[in-house]
Design a protein around this motif. Structure first.
Motif, PDB file in Angstrom:
ATOM      1  N   LYS A   6     -38.389   5.697 -17.940  1.00 28.00           N
ATOM      2  CA  LYS A   6     -39.096   4.499 -18.365  1.00 28.00           C
ATOM      3  C   LYS A   6     -38.126   3.516 -19.026  1.00 28.00           C
ATOM      4  O   LYS A   6     -37.243   3.912 -19.788  1.00 28.00           O
ATOM      5  CB  LYS A   6     -40.198   4.852 -19.365  1.00 28.00           C
ATOM      6  CG  LYS A   6     -41.337   5.679 -18.779  1.00 28.00           C
ATOM      7  CD  LYS A   6     -42.154   4.876 -17.777  1.00 28.00           C
ATOM      8  CE  LYS A   6     -43.364   5.678 -17.282  1.00 28.00           C
ATOM      9  NZ  LYS A   6     -44.124   4.914 -16.241  1.00 28.00           N
ATOM     10  N   GLY A   7     -38.315   2.226 -18.743  1.00 29.99           N
ATOM     11  CA  GLY A   7     -37.497   1.192 -19.354  1.00 29.99           C
ATOM     12  C   GLY A   7     -38.262  -0.108 -19.492  1.00 29.99           C
ATOM     13  O   GLY A   7     -39.255  -0.336 -18.780  1.00 29.99           O
ATOM     14  N   VAL A   8     -37.820  -0.963 -20.397  1.00 28.43           N
ATOM     15  CA  VAL A   8     -38.497  -2.235 -20.676  1.00 28.43           C
ATOM     16  C   VAL A   8     -37.754  -3.355 -19.949  1.00 28.43           C
ATOM     17  O   VAL A   8     -36.574  -3.599 -20.203  1.00 28.43           O
ATOM     18  CB  VAL A   8     -38.547  -2.509 -22.189  1.00 28.43           C
ATOM     19  CG1 VAL A   8     -39.137  -3.891 -22.473  1.00 28.43           C
ATOM     20  CG2 VAL A   8     -39.380  -1.428 -22.880  1.00 28.43           C
ATOM     21  N   VAL A   9     -38.483  -4.040 -19.071  1.00 28.44           N
ATOM     22  CA  VAL A   9     -37.885  -5.019 -18.167  1.00 28.44           C
ATOM     23  C   VAL A   9     -38.499  -6.396 -18.400  1.00 28.44           C
ATOM     24  O   VAL A   9     -39.714  -6.530 -18.608  1.00 28.44           O
ATOM     25  CB  VAL A   9     -38.089  -4.580 -16.701  1.00 28.44           C
ATOM     26  CG1 VAL A   9     -37.713  -5.690 -15.726  1.00 28.44           C
ATOM     27  CG2 VAL A   9     -37.276  -3.321 -16.413  1.00 28.44           C
ATOM     28  N   SER A  10     -37.649  -7.408 -18.369  1.00 29.14           N
ATOM     29  CA  SER A  10     -38.091  -8.809 -18.381  1.00 29.14           C
ATOM     30  C   SER A  10     -37.913  -9.353 -16.972  1.00 29.14           C
ATOM     31  O   SER A  10     -36.789  -9.444 -16.472  1.00 29.14           O
ATOM     32  CB  SER A  10     -37.254  -9.621 -19.379  1.00 29.14           C
ATOM     33  OG  SER A  10     -37.534 -11.005 -19.265  1.00 29.14           O
ATOM     34  N   HIS A  47     -33.596 -13.802 -26.524  1.00 28.21           N
ATOM     35  CA  HIS A  47     -32.898 -14.869 -25.800  1.00 28.21           C
ATOM     36  C   HIS A  47     -32.823 -14.554 -24.311  1.00 28.21           C
ATOM     37  O   HIS A  47     -32.978 -15.445 -23.465  1.00 28.21           O
ATOM     38  CB  HIS A  47     -31.485 -15.053 -26.361  1.00 28.21           C
ATOM     39  CG  HIS A  47     -31.432 -15.634 -27.732  1.00 28.21           C
ATOM     40  ND1 HIS A  47     -32.388 -16.497 -28.217  1.00 28.21           N
ATOM     41  CD2 HIS A  47     -30.519 -15.491 -28.734  1.00 28.21           C
ATOM     42  CE1 HIS A  47     -32.087 -16.851 -29.451  1.00 28.21           C
ATOM     43  NE2 HIS A  47     -30.960 -16.253 -29.787  1.00 28.21           N
ATOM     44  N   TYR A  48     -32.573 -13.300 -23.968  1.00 27.36           N
ATOM     45  CA  TYR A  48     -32.575 -12.913 -22.562  1.00 27.36           C
ATOM     46  C   TYR A  48     -33.943 -13.181 -21.935  1.00 27.36           C
ATOM     47  O   TYR A  48     -34.037 -13.769 -20.855  1.00 27.36           O
ATOM     48  CB  TYR A  48     -32.237 -11.428 -22.408  1.00 27.36           C
ATOM     49  CG  TYR A  48     -30.767 -11.116 -22.298  1.00 27.36           C
ATOM     50  CD1 TYR A  48     -30.067 -11.375 -21.115  1.00 27.36           C
ATOM     51  CD2 TYR A  48     -30.072 -10.540 -23.354  1.00 27.36           C
ATOM     52  CE1 TYR A  48     -28.714 -11.069 -21.007  1.00 27.36           C
ATOM     53  CE2 TYR A  48     -28.712 -10.234 -23.248  1.00 27.36           C
ATOM     54  CZ  TYR A  48     -28.045 -10.512 -22.072  1.00 27.36           C
ATOM     55  OH  TYR A  48     -26.710 -10.219 -21.962  1.00 27.36           O
ATOM     56  N   ARG A  49     -35.005 -12.745 -22.601  1.00 32.04           N
ATOM     57  CA  ARG A  49     -36.352 -12.936 -22.052  1.00 32.04           C
ATOM     58  C   ARG A  49     -36.670 -14.406 -21.845  1.00 32.04           C
ATOM     59  O   ARG A  49     -37.343 -14.794 -20.878  1.00 32.04           O
ATOM     60  CB  ARG A  49     -37.391 -12.303 -22.982  1.00 32.04           C
ATOM     61  CG  ARG A  49     -38.758 -12.125 -22.344  1.00 32.04           C
ATOM     62  CD  ARG A  49     -39.861 -11.955 -23.375  1.00 32.04           C
ATOM     63  NE  ARG A  49     -40.136 -13.221 -24.081  1.00 32.04           N
ATOM     64  CZ  ARG A  49     -41.105 -13.377 -24.973  1.00 32.04           C
ATOM     65  NH1 ARG A  49     -41.873 -12.342 -25.290  1.00 32.04           N
ATOM     66  NH2 ARG A  49     -41.290 -14.532 -25.577  1.00 32.04           N
ATOM     67  N   GLU A  50     -36.175 -15.260 -22.751  1.00 29.73           N
ATOM     68  CA  GLU A  50     -36.470 -16.687 -22.695  1.00 29.73           C
ATOM     69  C   GLU A  50     -35.496 -17.469 -21.817  1.00 29.73           C
ATOM     70  O   GLU A  50     -35.573 -18.693 -21.751  1.00 29.73           O
ATOM     71  CB  GLU A  50     -36.451 -17.264 -24.122  1.00 29.73           C
ATOM     72  CG  GLU A  50     -37.525 -16.708 -25.024  1.00 29.73           C
ATOM     73  CD  GLU A  50     -38.921 -16.960 -24.466  1.00 29.73           C
ATOM     74  OE1 GLU A  50     -39.237 -18.134 -24.189  1.00 29.73           O
ATOM     75  OE2 GLU A  50     -39.679 -15.985 -24.285  1.00 29.73           O
ATOM     76  N   GLY A  51     -34.560 -16.778 -21.155  1.00 29.77           N
ATOM     77  CA  GLY A  51     -33.619 -17.467 -20.289  1.00 29.77           C
ATOM     78  C   GLY A  51     -32.488 -18.143 -21.026  1.00 29.77           C
ATOM     79  O   GLY A  51     -31.785 -18.984 -20.457  1.00 29.77           O
TER      80      GLY A  51
END
Length: 365
Positions: A6-10, A47-51
């Motif tokens: 399991k992993g959390v992905v954006s 910041h990664y999630r928001e681009g």
């Protein structure tokens, strides 16, 4: 054989993160698979999630991590299966011009795992993931370059020491490594989030006697005193530069750490330092930010204007030392852990972080 965990992905800019099945390949030459025990929720993940970093979606988030090496690939000598390690995002190459000059903390050719982890389910099965800072540790296991693993005391609490993987190391190093703060020095830290408080704790550990915390949030100033601030300045109510000078005999601080990344706070840092003092920028500015200073002031004040990359740390040198200080009760890593959460709680942790309710939420597996 590849493993499914399991992993959390954006998947897309601004979209809520998802907990999905991901595929972890067997480690190749120079690589290691690490069973993750903890991972802090850092602003960089948001910041990664928001681009704000790049648009190489989908991202496997998480990077402030500790865990146990499960397996290693051909040629790996740095670590072995069973080692308790902290992960880092600047695995030095040992060959570039910085490394050749004996300054590996400036390595210009840091590296990550060569193979890619992928999504293991649904219509996106087989799509390659971009691991945050080359780590991707919001997952039960992750694949990294072996040089990204630093072996430390296995008796240490993973949730606490894993934070050395990014924010705490950046702040401590900004004060001690980059700023060179030492016994009897004065230091002001502007911005008292996780990085700023780590700079304060580092300054206390290094023997600074005047440690000034600056923020606009009274809660953060209260926390700063727990990490060693001797004085606090609320930027909403006081002239920051004048107050720092008052607290340092009218001269300004020997070292000023700017942990915000904004032009107005950088200008405060510049004018709040003593003659021949040092300004350290560790707050990460957005690309549009600019600062303008009179050249005569830059010349006339002397000293140094520095930026701090990852606290100018060398993980193999700094991580074991800081874990030892933590184990001796001389460096309060526990104080940075605001709450312990699960992999499914990342979105709530982002909200708390944005509201200033936590120093660090830490995922514990």
């Amino acid at each position: 054989m590849p493993q499914t965990v399991k992993g959390v992905v954006s998947r897309a800019k601004g979209a809520p993160v998802e907990l999905v099945d991901i595929s972890i390949p067997d480690p190749g030459p120079g690589e290691a698979v690490v069973q993750v025990q903890s991972c802090g929720v850092c602003h960089t993940d948001l910041h990664y999630r928001e681009g704000g970093i790049n648009d190489d979606y989908p991202f496997l988030l998480g990077h402030e991590a500790a865990g146990v090496v499960e397996s290693v690939g051909e040629g790996v000598i740095e670590v072995a299966p069973g080692d308790f390690v902290i992960l880092n995002w600047r695995a030095v190459c040992g060959l570039c011009r910085a490394c050749a000059k004996g300054k590996p903390w400036y390595c210009f050719n840091t590296h990550n795992a060569t193979q890619k982890m992928t999504i293991a389910e649904g219509d996106d099965a087989g799509i390659e993931l971009s691991p945050a800072l080359g780590i991707g540790a919001f997952a039960e296991k992750t694949l990294v370059a072996a040089g990204q693993c630093t072996k430390v005391d296995p008796e240490a609490d993973a949730a606490a020491v894993g934070l050395l993987g990014c924010g705490v190391m950046a702040g401590f190093g900004a004060a001690v490594n980059t700023g060179g703060v030492g016994r009897g020095d004065s230091i002001a830290v502007i911005g008292c989030g996780g990085v700023g408080n780590a700079a304060i704790a580092g300054a206390k550990t290094a023997g600074a006697t005047t440690i000034i915390a600056v923020d606009v949030d009274p809660r953060k100033l209260d926390t700063a005193t727990k990490f060693g601030a001797t004085h606090t300045v609320n930027g909403k109510d006081e002239d920051v530069v004048e107050r720092i000078k008052e607290l340092t005999g009218g001269f300004g601080a020997d070292v000023v750490v700017e942990a915000v990344g904004r032009p107005e706070t950088y200008e405060q840092a510049f004018y709040a330092r003593d003659l021949a003092g040092t300004v350290v920028l560790v707050g990460v500015p957005t690309p549009d930010k600019q600062v303008t200073l009179p050249m005569i002031e830059i010349f006339g004040r002397g000293g140094a204007l520095k930026s701090s990359w990852y606290g100018d740390c060398l993980p193999s040198r700094d991580f074991p030392m800081l874990v030892d200080l933590y184990r001796q009760g001389r460096f309060d890593l526990d104080g940075f852990v605001s709450e312990r959460i699960g992999l499914g709680d990342i979105e709530d942790a982002f909200t708390k972080m944005e509201h200033g309710d936590v120093l660090r939420s830490v995922v514990v597996l």
